[in-house]
Design a protein around this motif. Structure first.
Motif, PDB file in Angstrom:
ATOM      1  N   ALA A  61       0.818  -1.212   0.000  1.00  0.00           N
ATOM      2  CA  ALA A  61       0.000   0.000   0.000  1.00  0.00           C
ATOM      3  C   ALA A  61       0.854   1.266   0.000  1.00  0.00           C
ATOM      4  O   ALA A  61       0.558   2.227  -0.723  1.00  0.00           O
ATOM      5  CB  ALA A  61      -0.926   0.002   1.217  1.00  0.00           C
ATOM      6  N   SER A  69      -5.198   1.479   0.393  1.00  0.00           N
ATOM      7  CA  SER A  69      -5.541   1.072   1.753  1.00  0.00           C
ATOM      8  C   SER A  69      -6.979   1.399   2.140  1.00  0.00           C
ATOM      9  O   SER A  69      -7.517   0.794   3.061  1.00  0.00           O
ATOM     10  CB  SER A  69      -4.577   1.717   2.754  1.00  0.00           C
ATOM     11  N   SER A  70      -7.619   2.316   1.448  1.00  0.00           N
ATOM     12  CA  SER A  70      -8.998   2.676   1.796  1.00  0.00           C
ATOM     13  C   SER A  70     -10.026   1.849   1.034  1.00  0.00           C
ATOM     14  O   SER A  70     -11.213   1.878   1.370  1.00  0.00           O
ATOM     15  CB  SER A  70      -9.246   4.163   1.516  1.00  0.00           C
ATOM     16  N   THR A  72      -9.129  -1.552  -0.426  1.00  0.00           N
ATOM     17  CA  THR A  72      -8.755  -2.949  -0.582  1.00  0.00           C
ATOM     18  C   THR A  72      -9.764  -3.870   0.109  1.00  0.00           C
ATOM     19  O   THR A  72     -10.208  -3.591   1.220  1.00  0.00           O
ATOM     20  CB  THR A  72      -7.353  -3.200   0.005  1.00  0.00           C
ATOM     21  N   ILE A  88      -5.460  -7.001  10.794  1.00  0.00           N
ATOM     22  CA  ILE A  88      -5.450  -6.095   9.646  1.00  0.00           C
ATOM     23  C   ILE A  88      -6.269  -4.848   9.960  1.00  0.00           C
ATOM     24  O   ILE A  88      -5.837  -3.715   9.695  1.00  0.00           O
ATOM     25  CB  ILE A  88      -5.993  -6.802   8.396  1.00  0.00           C
ATOM     26  N   ARG A  89      -7.453  -5.039  10.518  1.00  0.00           N
ATOM     27  CA  ARG A  89      -8.309  -3.892  10.835  1.00  0.00           C
ATOM     28  C   ARG A  89      -7.639  -2.943  11.812  1.00  0.00           C
ATOM     29  O   ARG A  89      -7.783  -1.715  11.702  1.00  0.00           O
ATOM     30  CB  ARG A  89      -9.641  -4.383  11.416  1.00  0.00           C
ATOM     31  N   ARG A  99      -4.661   1.757   9.158  1.00  0.00           N
ATOM     32  CA  ARG A  99      -4.177   1.713   7.778  1.00  0.00           C
ATOM     33  C   ARG A  99      -5.259   1.267   6.799  1.00  0.00           C
ATOM     34  O   ARG A  99      -5.362   1.767   5.679  1.00  0.00           O
ATOM     35  CB  ARG A  99      -2.966   0.790   7.685  1.00  0.00           C
ATOM     36  N   TRP A 100      -6.075   0.312   7.199  1.00  0.00           N
ATOM     37  CA  TRP A 100      -7.046  -0.292   6.286  1.00  0.00           C
ATOM     38  C   TRP A 100      -8.477   0.118   6.620  1.00  0.00           C
ATOM     39  O   TRP A 100      -9.423  -0.607   6.329  1.00  0.00           O
ATOM     40  CB  TRP A 100      -6.903  -1.802   6.304  1.00  0.00           C
ATOM     41  N   ALA A 103     -11.764  -0.705   4.525  1.00  0.00           N
ATOM     42  CA  ALA A 103     -11.598  -1.890   3.686  1.00  0.00           C
ATOM     43  C   ALA A 103     -12.697  -2.911   3.976  1.00  0.00           C
ATOM     44  O   ALA A 103     -13.117  -3.074   5.118  1.00  0.00           O
ATOM     45  CB  ALA A 103     -10.228  -2.523   3.930  1.00  0.00           C
TER      46      ALA A 103
END
Length: 250
Positions: A61, A69-70, A72, A88-89, A99-100, A103
């Protein structure tokens, strides 16, 4: 027409049965109900695989521009207790921002108790942290069922942290094709064209994974590899786990 597997198959094990995993997640669900801090096993934790995957995704990313990242979307195959998607969240960038954030995340597992546990943990985490991004957890058998409406247009990143390993240990029961030979044709349609499968294994080497998933018949090509500390034994150097990134070519 059946084809020969690329290497000797692994011996069947109880770790390749649905009954085994139902028992595991029934126990972990009970433990979490008794103690909310007990979230169960984090797969390959001793190898730091989760953080290794997070760093690889972050590099795609931020450094290489391969993922937005927004936007994915993530699918976690054999999600277990859902911990990979939680990580990840909750992954933060250098500014301390998620970061995500935003997503789309979906976790699937053929064990109903796994899905129940993951949903329970998700609700607990969101209540404690005020997180708005709910993860969708669904019961689904990769090898035996068609995807549900959650598939939408496919996913940017499909994650497999030990699921192919478990499939490798399934009893074949006289079927014409071993489940390992079915895996690739089932997983490819889940991935958007040009996007990625991140697979982590402790049962197979890099070359063996490539022989199962790689250029035979096209569709998936080796794109990248995550690095782990190596060890030397008997004059051979290796890693305790392997994480490969395959890209869907068509």
């Amino acid at each position: 027409m059946s084809t020969s597997p690329p290497r000797k198959l692994l011996d069947p094990s109880e770790l390749g049965t649905k009954e085994y995993w139902e028992a595991v997640y029934t126990r972990e669900l009970h433990n979490n109900t008794e103690d909310a801090d007990d979230e169960g096993v984090i797969w390959f934790d001793e190898s730091n695989a989760e953080d290794t995957v997070l760093k690889k995704l972050a590099s795609y990313a931020e450094d290489r521009g391969l993922l937005d990242s927004s936007q994915t979307s993530f699918l976690d195959l054999g999600t277990g207790n859902g911990h990979m998607l939680f990580a990840i969240r909750e992954d933060e960038d250098e500014d301390g921002e998620m970061r995500w954030q935003g997503a789309r995340m979906v976790g699937v597992d053929y064990s109903p108790k796994s899905v129940e546990l993951a949903r329970q943990l998700d609700a607990q985490r969101r209540e404690e942290g005020g997180e708005e991004n709910e993860i969708l957890f669904e019961q689904w058998d990769l090898l035996g069922e068609e995807p549900g409406a959650w598939l939408e247009g496919g996913f940017d990143v499909v994650l497999d942290k030990g699921t192919f390993d478990a499939i490798s240990l399934m009893p074949n029961e006289g079927a014409e094709r071993h489940p390992c030979e079915v895996y690739r044709e089932k997983v490819v349609p889940l991935i958007k064209a040009g996007r990625y499968l991140l697979i982590t294994s402790c049962n197979w080497t890099k070359d063996e994974l490539i022989s199962w998933l790689g250029p035979r018949g096209g569709a998936l090509e080796l794109f990248d590899e995550a690095k782990y500390p190596t060890f030397t034994f008997g004059g051979q150097t290796g890693q305790s786990v392997v994480t490969l990134i395959f890209r869907r070519t068509a």
